[in-house]
Design an enzyme around this catalytic site. Structure first.
Site, PDB file in Angstrom:
ATOM      1  N   ASN A   9       0.864  -1.184   0.000  1.00  0.00           N
ATOM      2  CA  ASN A   9       0.000   0.000   0.000  1.00  0.00           C
ATOM      3  C   ASN A   9       0.900   1.233   0.000  1.00  0.00           C
ATOM      4  O   ASN A   9       1.520   1.546   1.009  1.00  0.00           O
ATOM      5  CB  ASN A   9      -0.900  -0.041   1.249  1.00  0.00           C
ATOM      6  CG  ASN A   9      -1.715   1.224   1.407  1.00  0.00           C
ATOM      7  OD1 ASN A   9      -1.771   2.062   0.511  1.00  0.00           O
ATOM      8  ND2 ASN A   9      -2.355   1.361   2.568  1.00  0.00           N
ATOM      9  N   TRP A  10       0.951   1.903  -1.142  1.00  0.00           N
ATOM     10  CA  TRP A  10       1.865   3.048  -1.273  1.00  0.00           C
ATOM     11  C   TRP A  10       1.314   4.301  -0.592  1.00  0.00           C
ATOM     12  O   TRP A  10       1.999   5.321  -0.515  1.00  0.00           O
ATOM     13  CB  TRP A  10       2.150   3.343  -2.753  1.00  0.00           C
ATOM     14  CG  TRP A  10       2.865   2.221  -3.472  1.00  0.00           C
ATOM     15  CD1 TRP A  10       3.295   1.031  -2.927  1.00  0.00           C
ATOM     16  CD2 TRP A  10       3.231   2.176  -4.858  1.00  0.00           C
ATOM     17  NE1 TRP A  10       3.907   0.261  -3.891  1.00  0.00           N
ATOM     18  CE2 TRP A  10       3.878   0.941  -5.093  1.00  0.00           C
ATOM     19  CE3 TRP A  10       3.069   3.057  -5.936  1.00  0.00           C
ATOM     20  CZ2 TRP A  10       4.366   0.570  -6.354  1.00  0.00           C
ATOM     21  CZ3 TRP A  10       3.557   2.688  -7.191  1.00  0.00           C
ATOM     22  CH2 TRP A  10       4.203   1.452  -7.393  1.00  0.00           C
ATOM     23  N   LYS A  11       0.067   4.237  -0.159  1.00  0.00           N
ATOM     24  CA  LYS A  11      -0.585   5.394   0.488  1.00  0.00           C
ATOM     25  C   LYS A  11      -0.426   6.642  -0.394  1.00  0.00           C
ATOM     26  O   LYS A  11      -0.425   6.516  -1.612  1.00  0.00           O
ATOM     27  CB  LYS A  11      -0.034   5.590   1.911  1.00  0.00           C
ATOM     28  CG  LYS A  11      -0.123   4.281   2.721  1.00  0.00           C
ATOM     29  CD  LYS A  11       0.090   4.456   4.193  1.00  0.00           C
ATOM     30  CE  LYS A  11      -0.064   3.096   4.879  1.00  0.00           C
ATOM     31  NZ  LYS A  11       0.038   3.178   6.337  1.00  0.00           N
ATOM     32  N   HIS A  95      -9.439   1.189   5.106  1.00  0.00           N
ATOM     33  CA  HIS A  95      -8.137   1.369   5.763  1.00  0.00           C
ATOM     34  C   HIS A  95      -8.315   2.297   6.971  1.00  0.00           C
ATOM     35  O   HIS A  95      -9.098   3.250   6.918  1.00  0.00           O
ATOM     36  CB  HIS A  95      -7.116   1.953   4.787  1.00  0.00           C
ATOM     37  CG  HIS A  95      -5.723   1.887   5.331  1.00  0.00           C
ATOM     38  ND1 HIS A  95      -5.265   2.796   6.265  1.00  0.00           N
ATOM     39  CD2 HIS A  95      -4.728   1.000   5.134  1.00  0.00           C
ATOM     40  CE1 HIS A  95      -4.019   2.467   6.596  1.00  0.00           C
ATOM     41  NE2 HIS A  95      -3.669   1.392   5.930  1.00  0.00           N
ATOM     42  N   GLU A  97      -6.648   4.650   8.120  1.00  0.00           N
ATOM     43  CA  GLU A  97      -6.428   6.085   7.883  1.00  0.00           C
ATOM     44  C   GLU A  97      -7.689   6.738   7.335  1.00  0.00           C
ATOM     45  O   GLU A  97      -7.986   7.896   7.632  1.00  0.00           O
ATOM     46  CB  GLU A  97      -5.228   6.273   6.939  1.00  0.00           C
ATOM     47  CG  GLU A  97      -3.913   5.998   7.669  1.00  0.00           C
ATOM     48  CD  GLU A  97      -2.792   5.434   6.809  1.00  0.00           C
ATOM     49  OE1 GLU A  97      -2.884   5.474   5.571  1.00  0.00           O
ATOM     50  OE2 GLU A  97      -1.814   4.932   7.400  1.00  0.00           O
ATOM     51  N   GLU A 167      -5.050  -4.917  10.583  1.00  0.00           N
ATOM     52  CA  GLU A 167      -4.008  -3.916  10.781  1.00  0.00           C
ATOM     53  C   GLU A 167      -4.263  -3.174  12.083  1.00  0.00           C
ATOM     54  O   GLU A 167      -5.071  -2.234  12.123  1.00  0.00           O
ATOM     55  CB  GLU A 167      -4.016  -2.906   9.627  1.00  0.00           C
ATOM     56  CG  GLU A 167      -3.801  -3.525   8.262  1.00  0.00           C
ATOM     57  CD  GLU A 167      -3.273  -2.503   7.257  1.00  0.00           C
ATOM     58  OE1 GLU A 167      -2.129  -2.672   6.817  1.00  0.00           O
ATOM     59  OE2 GLU A 167      -3.977  -1.536   6.949  1.00  0.00           O
ATOM     60  N   GLY A 173       2.861   2.284  10.721  1.00  0.00           N
ATOM     61  CA  GLY A 173       3.799   3.396  10.562  1.00  0.00           C
ATOM     62  C   GLY A 173       4.521   3.772  11.837  1.00  0.00           C
ATOM     63  O   GLY A 173       5.147   4.826  11.909  1.00  0.00           O
ATOM     64  N   SER A 212       3.820  -2.196  10.183  1.00  0.00           N
ATOM     65  CA  SER A 212       5.279  -2.228  10.341  1.00  0.00           C
ATOM     66  C   SER A 212       5.899  -3.573   9.958  1.00  0.00           C
ATOM     67  O   SER A 212       6.854  -4.023  10.600  1.00  0.00           O
ATOM     68  CB  SER A 212       5.676  -1.819  11.763  1.00  0.00           C
ATOM     69  OG  SER A 212       5.232  -0.493  12.039  1.00  0.00           O
ATOM     70  N   GLY A 233       3.015  -1.186   4.203  1.00  0.00           N
ATOM     71  CA  GLY A 233       3.024   0.247   3.932  1.00  0.00           C
ATOM     72  C   GLY A 233       4.424   0.710   3.570  1.00  0.00           C
ATOM     73  O   GLY A 233       4.929   0.436   2.476  1.00  0.00           O
ATOM     74  N   GLY A 234       5.079   1.378   4.500  1.00  0.00           N
ATOM     75  CA  GLY A 234       6.386   2.003   4.263  1.00  0.00           C
ATOM     76  C   GLY A 234       7.386   1.118   3.532  1.00  0.00           C
ATOM     77  O   GLY A 234       8.040   1.566   2.577  1.00  0.00           O
TER      78      GLY A 234
HETATM   79  P1  13P Z   1       3.252   0.353   7.618  1.00  0.00           P
HETATM   80  O1  13P Z   1       3.763  -0.934   7.005  1.00  0.00           O
HETATM   81  O2  13P Z   1       3.971   1.564   7.098  1.00  0.00           O
HETATM   82  O3  13P Z   1       3.185   0.271   9.099  1.00  0.00           O
HETATM   83  O4  13P Z   1       1.736   0.519   7.099  1.00  0.00           O
HETATM   84  C1  13P Z   1       0.861  -0.539   7.202  1.00  0.00           C
HETATM   85  C2  13P Z   1      -0.373  -0.192   6.459  1.00  0.00           C
HETATM   86  O5  13P Z   1      -1.130   0.661   6.866  1.00  0.00           O
HETATM   87  C3  13P Z   1      -0.651  -0.902   5.196  1.00  0.00           C
HETATM   88  O6  13P Z   1      -1.937  -0.651   4.748  1.00  0.00           O
END
Ligand code: 13P
Length: 251
Positions: A9-11, A95, A97, A167, A173, A212, A233-234
């Site tokens: 997920n590149w957000k 998600h 967020e 999640e 993050g 993470s 994510g990251g």
């Molecule tokens: P991180 O891997 O950056 O913690 O993010 C997880 C995430 O929200 C994937 O959708």
């Protein structure tokens, strides 16, 4: 046997130039057999990524889609049918967020989930508790309610063509990862909740862990019996790191 899925997920990250670089890195990856791989770029870059990854076995998905399945008068939104037309196969729904920062509620998410499926787009339903909820001992209640909302509205059968991502919000993050056992406990509860409705659906649905995940902790998490891959994510913004996570799911 459930086939693992590792999805990035590149957000809200990327420029045309950095996305081109990431595509190049992904093209060069040696991906393991037996693992499905997907990426979710910002919508703006979906066409670029689909074109750039042609011939590579990576599914492209969207991070969000509209509550209505078909194109129409809905300013600023993108219809699931348009995403399918572009070549997407998956879409994230709910998600944390978007739940927390944009205020998306279960009623809206139920509609997004149904609209996606109506077009043949596979939803990845994201669920998870906040730190406060975990500390109050409410993890299973919160996650159960988020999942239950879709089951009540659409039935457990909806998960024949869907994926679930657990999640924990406190792990996203933050560099804090749920321990493999903490994640496994929640995954087992999610599967049991579905099994109470339909044992076969529960057995076959893929449950991803997100929060993470890195190359260094992926293998241990993916080794748990009810963890069928990850939503990254990251670490998915670095092609080599992402490739290493995909390989961890293949072992
Ligand atoms: P991180 O891997 O950056 O913690 O993010 C997880 C995430 O929200 C994937 O959708």
């Amino acid at each position: 046997m459930r086939r693992p899925l590792v999805a990035g997920n590149w957000k809200m990250h990327g420029t045309r130039a950095s996305v081109a670089e990431l595509i190049e890195g992904l093209r060069n990856l040696a991906l393991p057999g037996g693992v499905d791989v997907a990426v979710f770029p910002p919508c703006l870059f979906i066409n670029q990524v689909i074109e750039g990854l042609q011939g590579k076995a990576i599914t492209v998905g969207a991070q969000n889609s509209a509550v209505e399945p078909m194109q129409g008068a809905l300013t600023g939104e993108i219809a699931p049918s348009q995403l399918v037309d572009a070549g997407c196969g998956l879409v994230l729904v709910g998600h944390s967020e978007r739940r927390q920062l944009i205020g998306e509620r279960d009623e809206v998410l139920n509609r997004k989930f149904a609209a996606a499926q109506a077009c043949g787009l596979k939803p990845v339903l994201c669920i998870g508790e906040t730190l406060e909820q975990r500390e109050a001992g409410k993890t299973l209640e919160v996650v159960g309610r988020q999942l239950g909302s879709i089951i009540e509205e659409l039935g457990a059968g909806a998960f024949v063509n869907a994926v679930i991502a657990y999640e924990p919000v406190w792990a996203i993050g933050t560099g804090l990862t749920a321990t493999p056992q903490q994640a496994q406990d929640v995954h087992a509860a999610i599967r049991a909740q579905l099994a109470a409705e339909n044992a076969e659906v529960a057995r076959n649905v893929r449950l991803l862990y997100g929060g993470s995940v890195k190359a260094a902790n992926a293998a241990e998490l993916f080794g748990m019996p009810d963890i069928d891959g990850g939503l990254i994510g990251g670490a998915s913004l670095n092609a080599d790191e992402f490739g290493a996570i995909c390989r961890a799911a293949g072992n």
